[in-house]
Design an enzyme around this catalytic site. Structure first.
Site, short mmCIF file in Angstrom:
data_model
loop_
_atom_site.label_atom_id
_atom_site.label_comp_id
_atom_site.label_asym_id
_atom_site.label_seq_id
_atom_site.Cartn_x
_atom_site.Cartn_y
_atom_site.Cartn_z
N HIS A 267 -8.28 -24.30 13.15
CA HIS A 267 -6.78 -24.17 12.58
C HIS A 267 -6.30 -25.51 12.32
O HIS A 267 -5.46 -25.86 12.93
CB HIS A 267 -6.13 -23.21 13.55
CG HIS A 267 -6.46 -21.70 13.63
ND1 HIS A 267 -7.28 -21.42 14.89
CD2 HIS A 267 -6.52 -20.67 12.99
CE1 HIS A 267 -7.53 -20.20 14.80
NE2 HIS A 267 -6.98 -19.77 13.59
N ASN A 268 -6.72 -26.20 11.25
CA ASN A 268 -6.27 -27.32 10.96
C ASN A 268 -5.60 -27.37 9.73
O ASN A 268 -5.56 -26.33 8.93
CB ASN A 268 -7.49 -28.47 10.90
CG ASN A 268 -8.55 -27.86 10.29
OD1 ASN A 268 -8.53 -27.31 9.19
ND2 ASN A 268 -9.96 -28.28 11.05
N PHE A 269 -5.50 -28.62 9.04
CA PHE A 269 -4.84 -28.56 7.85
C PHE A 269 -5.72 -28.25 6.57
O PHE A 269 -5.28 -27.76 5.80
CB PHE A 269 -4.32 -30.13 7.47
CG PHE A 269 -3.68 -30.34 6.04
CD1 PHE A 269 -2.39 -29.76 5.86
CD2 PHE A 269 -4.23 -30.83 5.04
CE1 PHE A 269 -1.58 -29.80 4.68
CE2 PHE A 269 -3.71 -30.97 3.87
CZ PHE A 269 -2.26 -30.56 3.72
N ARG A 270 -6.79 -28.26 6.76
CA ARG A 270 -7.96 -28.00 5.83
C ARG A 270 -7.97 -26.40 5.72
O ARG A 270 -8.11 -26.01 4.68
CB ARG A 270 -9.42 -28.51 6.02
CG ARG A 270 -10.33 -28.20 4.88
CD ARG A 270 -11.59 -28.69 5.23
NE ARG A 270 -11.49 -30.09 5.34
CZ ARG A 270 -11.64 -31.01 4.22
NH1 ARG A 270 -11.88 -30.38 2.89
NH2 ARG A 270 -11.50 -32.33 4.24
N HIS A 271 -7.91 -25.64 6.87
CA HIS A 271 -7.67 -24.33 6.97
C HIS A 271 -6.26 -23.91 6.18
O HIS A 271 -6.50 -23.05 5.22
CB HIS A 271 -7.48 -23.91 8.33
CG HIS A 271 -7.01 -22.57 8.51
ND1 HIS A 271 -8.21 -21.42 8.24
CD2 HIS A 271 -5.94 -21.89 8.80
CE1 HIS A 271 -7.39 -20.40 8.42
NE2 HIS A 271 -6.17 -20.64 8.82
N HIS A 307 1.56 -20.81 7.78
CA HIS A 307 1.05 -19.92 8.64
C HIS A 307 0.45 -20.10 9.89
O HIS A 307 0.41 -19.28 10.88
CB HIS A 307 0.32 -18.71 7.65
CG HIS A 307 -1.22 -19.10 7.81
ND1 HIS A 307 -1.84 -20.06 6.87
CD2 HIS A 307 -2.31 -18.64 8.76
CE1 HIS A 307 -3.10 -20.33 7.11
NE2 HIS A 307 -3.38 -19.39 8.21
N ASP A 308 -0.32 -21.37 9.95
CA ASP A 308 -0.72 -21.72 11.24
C ASP A 308 -0.16 -23.06 11.78
O ASP A 308 -0.88 -24.06 12.45
CB ASP A 308 -2.29 -21.85 11.35
CG ASP A 308 -2.97 -20.47 11.48
OD1 ASP A 308 -2.45 -19.64 12.10
OD2 ASP A 308 -3.98 -20.13 10.72
#
EC number: 3.1.4.35
Length: 425
Positions: A267-271, A307-308
């Site tokens: 759950h990082n910025f790439r996600h 969203h995350d």
């Protein structure tokens, strides 16, 4: 006897360093000692010359007219040709020397040989000593390097142990929350930047075309490039134009969103970028702009990006079982998703990052309600419920029915999340 002549005047260290030169000096001195005072006389009755010069002695010995040495020490020898009245073409030097004791000569020769052996032994010992010192230094350097690596490993272990202790202490304290922001402490968000620092990349036509497809490879891009792609999506969909979004404000908002995604394995910025790109590709692939309003598209894209936000890396099950601050605050009802929504609107509350500053109050209420609904729908505990409801409405789906359109947005949002997961695997 005579050993003082065998040692050169240099110091012991000098003799070691110049062993070959000292050896030649010793040989010359010893041979000169074997040949006691020699007197030289030219054939034309010039005065006697006394010298221990070895080259002169060898020159005289090689003269074809001198086949032997004789006479007394005080009487010069003459070449036999002089008695016959012949004048030699060059002066011939003859040597007169006194007979020496044979035992003395043997002793001196033995001394010279002993000195030669000693010099060679010293030379070889120096080389062996140098090799030994070099090997010892190499071993010490390797040992120092290994010790340095051990120190680094020890410090790393200490750091890991400290983190584990802090984590255990946090778990024991049921009211602690492993989140970046604590509402109890009223901590502020990451300060916004006066000038956006990521460069504006000019995307090629091939990249812009590939960005509209679900097969877009999200793993080839750096964070700055992903930010530029997200900015391009808002321009390409006409959202910047239709909602009067300031371009600099859009970049500040994207930067603040980037800074508030943690460096988690998943759950990082790439996600975030993957889900937003999947949503963007579905808008183009399914022609959603023809079915949905621009406000609905704006809500879909913004919710996908937020969203995350500030995901702590622990799922809802952990939050509830550990009784964390989030679980207590949101009564065990989707604590993470509620937290993501709260952080998203904390960012939008900053005037410098409010991309909705030019919309009306009524429009902002609709945008806010839509974002909350979609972000809460990303809780996988509700996935089966939402999917079943959407299947029931499929046969009689009505685009003018707001309930049906809301279910459609739910499905799009969850499809974006699930589509990202399938591409990662």
């Amino acid at each position: 006897m005579g050993r003082s002549l065998l040692h050169p005047p240099a110091s012991s260290a000098g003799c070691h360093e110049n062993s070959m030169f000292s050896l030649g000096t010793c040989l010359e001195l010893a041979l000169s000692r074997l040949l006691p005072p020699i007197k030289w006389a030219p054939r034309d009755s010039t005065p006697y010359l006394e010298t221990p010069s070895l080259p002169a002695f060898y020159t005289c010995a090689q003269c074809p007219e001198n086949t032997g040495l004789g006479g007394s020490a005080k009487e010069p020898l003459r070449a036999s040709q002089e008695g016959k009245g012949k004048t030699p073409e060059r002066p011939c030097w003859v040597a007169h020397r006194r007979p020496n004791d044979l035992s003395e000569r043997e002793e001196l020769i033995q001394g010279v040989l002993a000195q030669v052996a000693e010099q060679f032994s010293r030379a070889f010992k120096i080389n062996e000593l140098k090799a030994e010192v070099t090997n010892h230094l190499a071993a010490l350097e390797k040992r120092v390097e290994l010790e340095g690596l051990k120190v680094v490993e020890i410090e790393k272990c200490k750091s890991d142990i400290k983190k584990m202790r802090e984590e255990l202490a946090a778990r024991n304290n049921r009211t602690s929350c492993p989140c970046k922001y604590s509402f109890l402490d009223n901590k502020k968000l990451t300060p916004w930047r006066d000038v956006p620092t990521y460069p504006k990349y000019l995307l090629s036509p091939e990249t812009m075309e590939a960005l509209r497809k679900p097969t877009f490879d999200v793993w080839l891009w750096e964070p700055n490039e992903m930010l530029s792609c997200l900015e391009h999506m808002y321009h390409d969909l006409g959202l910047v134009r239709d909602f009067s979004i300031n371009a600099i404000t859009l970049r500040r908002w994207l930067l603040c969103v980037h800074d508030n995604y943690r460096d988690n394995p998943f759950h990082n910025f790439r996600h975030c970028f993957c889900v937003a790109q999947m949503m963007y590709s579905m808008v183009w692939l399914c022609g959603l702009q023809e079915k949905l309003s621009q406000m609905d598209v704006l809500v879909l894209m913004t919710a996908a990006i937020c969203h995350d936000l500030d995901h702590p890396g622990y799922n809802n099950t952990y939050q509830i079982n550990a009784r964390t601050e989030l679980a207590v605050r949101y009564n065990d009802i989707s604590p993470l998703e509620n937290h993501h929504c709260a952080v998203a609107f904390q960012i939008l509350a900053q005037p410098e990052c409010n991309i909705f500053s030019n919309v009306s109050s009524e429009s902002f209420k609709q945008i806010r309600q839509g974002m909350i609904t979609l972000i809460l729908a990303t809780d996988m505990a509700r996935h089966a419920e939402i999917l079943d409801s959407f299947k029931e409405k499929m046969e009689s789906f009505d685009y003018s029915n707001q309930e049906h359109m809301t279910l459609c947005q739910y499905s799009c949002c969850q499809s974006g999340v699930m589509g990202r997961s399938s591409r990662s695997s």
